[in-house]
Design an enzyme around this catalytic site. Structure first.
Site, mmCIF file in Angstrom:
data_model
loop_
_atom_site.group_PDB
_atom_site.id
_atom_site.type_symbol
_atom_site.label_atom_id
_atom_site.label_comp_id
_atom_site.label_asym_id
_atom_site.label_seq_id
_atom_site.Cartn_x
_atom_site.Cartn_y
_atom_site.Cartn_z
ATOM 1 N N TYR A 238 10.488 91.854 100.649
ATOM 2 C CA TYR A 238 10.145 90.469 100.338
ATOM 3 C C TYR A 238 9.148 90.372 99.193
ATOM 4 C CZ TYR A 238 7.721 85.977 100.936
ATOM 5 O OH TYR A 238 7.109 84.766 100.723
ATOM 6 N N LYS A 242 9.721 89.233 95.231
ATOM 7 C CA LYS A 242 8.951 88.060 94.775
ATOM 8 C C LYS A 242 8.111 88.427 93.550
ATOM 9 C CE LYS A 242 8.324 84.432 96.552
ATOM 10 N NZ LYS A 242 8.924 83.102 96.303
#
Length: 438
Positions: A238, A242
């Site tokens: 994640y 990002k």
């Protein structure tokens, strides 16, 4: 109050494009905008195949939620008037595609002529998402949205909502600085985003050529994403994807005013439109729920460790402040949003509050009986946790498995339930390790 009036006044007659509109945080932002400034227009990008499907999602997943209760009561309406008056315009699209998947040329021209502000909140927030999916949404999604924003004639600012955990596991003060293209958390500049996509595609094609079923491919791609993230210094897929998304939009923004907001763990609303609204089970919520259901009785952690939470309505307010403060001001600005050291929330407080709450408001189990909780048993080290888990759960589970086999699966339900509890406890520990609580 004067500053608030000024910000609300700035939003008057503005047009805002919001991606990821069905997400938890996006809903809180949309609700607040509509509540404080009715003279506004919102284009809400919804993943849908056509306008009818987008409208259905708008009603079913956004406007009908309890979050919009205050607005419904205030307007004495089901909010249909907002759609009929084109205050809210649902847009069928997908950030995975060029031009965000908006195929209607007339609609695209309307957006390019009218949009003043773009707020990008589309993301997958699973820590162990499939690498191909995380790259598509978290890395390429922002650049597709930025490219669309670049075509907006009156664009004043681009707001990108990221996460504070892109900064990795560094301790101490972390500067609010953008990443440089190719920068890693290991202090090197050997991250090639284009190469990452090629490596991902090669790995995915290799798995397909082996004729693995979809669950096996998913599991392999999840493991592959975690491996790639950790090789460059990030703890999970994640935050790694990002971070790469931030790099791409920072490199491609040109003179566009860009604000990147990096909240910590976004929790329920604290005040607006009312306290305590939350949707779904989010990060640490799963630990509290598992405890309330009696599924975990012990855990590992330092009672003095700090869990950095920020209420969703505070993040929504921060977006509004960023819009008014940085409109038409070229440059890149980054804000970390969290309680940090000014208002630290210790794990000891959470443990105490969970016990108090579930003691006073116990849950009802699947058997219809009240679940009585005991005080959390906190262990200091992973070694102590695994020893406790082995003694109280794993060894009895192995004995139960044997008994289940010789009894022709007479204890199947009991065995499956015990196995699930061990899995939940282990996953909770992994989660808090990722969040730097342990």
């Amino acid at each position: 109050m004067d500053q608030l009036s000024s910000m609300v006044g700035f939003l008057e007659n503005k047009t805002i494009l919001v991606t990821g509109a069905t997400g938890f945080l996006a809903k809180v932002f949309v609700e607040k905008i509509l509540r404080i400034q009715p003279h506004i227009k919102l284009f809400l990008l919804l993943k849908a195949k056509d306008s009818a499907s987008a409208l259905k999602r708008l009603h079913g997943e956004i406007l009908s939620t309890d979050l919009f209760r205050v607005l419904r009561e205030r307007s004495c309406s089901d909010l249909n008037y907002l759609i009929s008056e084109r205050v809210i315009v649902p847009i069928a699209g997908d950030v995975l595609c060029e031009d965000m998947g908006v195929n209607d040329l007339q609609l695209k021209n309307e957006m390019w002529n009218e949009v003043d502000i773009v707020v990008n909140m589309a993301a997958t927030v699973k820590f162990d998402e499939r690498y191909d999916i995380a790259l598509a949404i978290n890395t390429m999604g922002p650049i597709h949205t930025l490219n669309f924003a670049n075509k907006c004639a009156n664009l004043k600012v681009f707001i990108h909502v990221s996460t504070a955990y892109v900064c990795g596991e560094r301790e101490g003060v972390v500067d609010e600085m953008p990443f440089k293209m190719g920068e890693t958390l290991n202090g090197r500049f050997d991250l090639d985003i284009n190469l990452e996509f090629k490596i991902m595609e090669e790995n995915l094609n290799n798995l397909k050529e082996r004729k693995l079923d979809e669950p096996a491919i998913t599991a392999a791609m999840k493991d592959f994403g975690l491996k790639r993230a950790r090789s460059f210094g990030w703890p999970n897929t994640y935050v790694f994807t990002k971070a790469m998304g931030e790099m791409l939009i920072g490199e491609s923004r040109g003179n566009m005013p860009l604000v990147i907001l990096r909240p910590t763990i976004v929790s329920s609303t604290i005040e607006e439109p009312f306290p305590g609204w939350i949707e779904g089970v989010r990060t640490v919520d799963s630990v509290a729920i598992a405890y309330g259901k009696g599924r975990i009785k012990c855990f590992i952690g330092d009672l003095n460790s700090i869990l950095d939470l920020i209420p969703a309505d505070m993040v929504a307010s921060s977006i509004i402040v960023a819009i008014s403060a940085h409109a038409d001001k070229p440059g890149v600005t980054i804000y970390h949003l969290g309680s940090s050291s000014k208002n630290p929330l210790k794990l000891s407080s959470i443990v105490q509050w969970c016990y108090m709450y579930f003691s006073q408001h116990p849950l009802i189990g699947m058997d219809g009986k009240t679940v009585m909780v005991r005080k959390f048993k906190l262990l200091n080290t992973m070694k102590a946790f695994h020893k406790y888990l082995s003694l109280h759960y794993i060894i009895p589970l192995k004995m139960l498995k044997l008994a289940n086999i010789v009894s022709f699966h007479y204890f199947e339900s009991f065995y499956s339930n015990a196995k699930r509890k061990i899995y939940i406890a282990t996953r909770m520990v992994e989660l808090l390790q990722i969040l730097r609580v342990l």
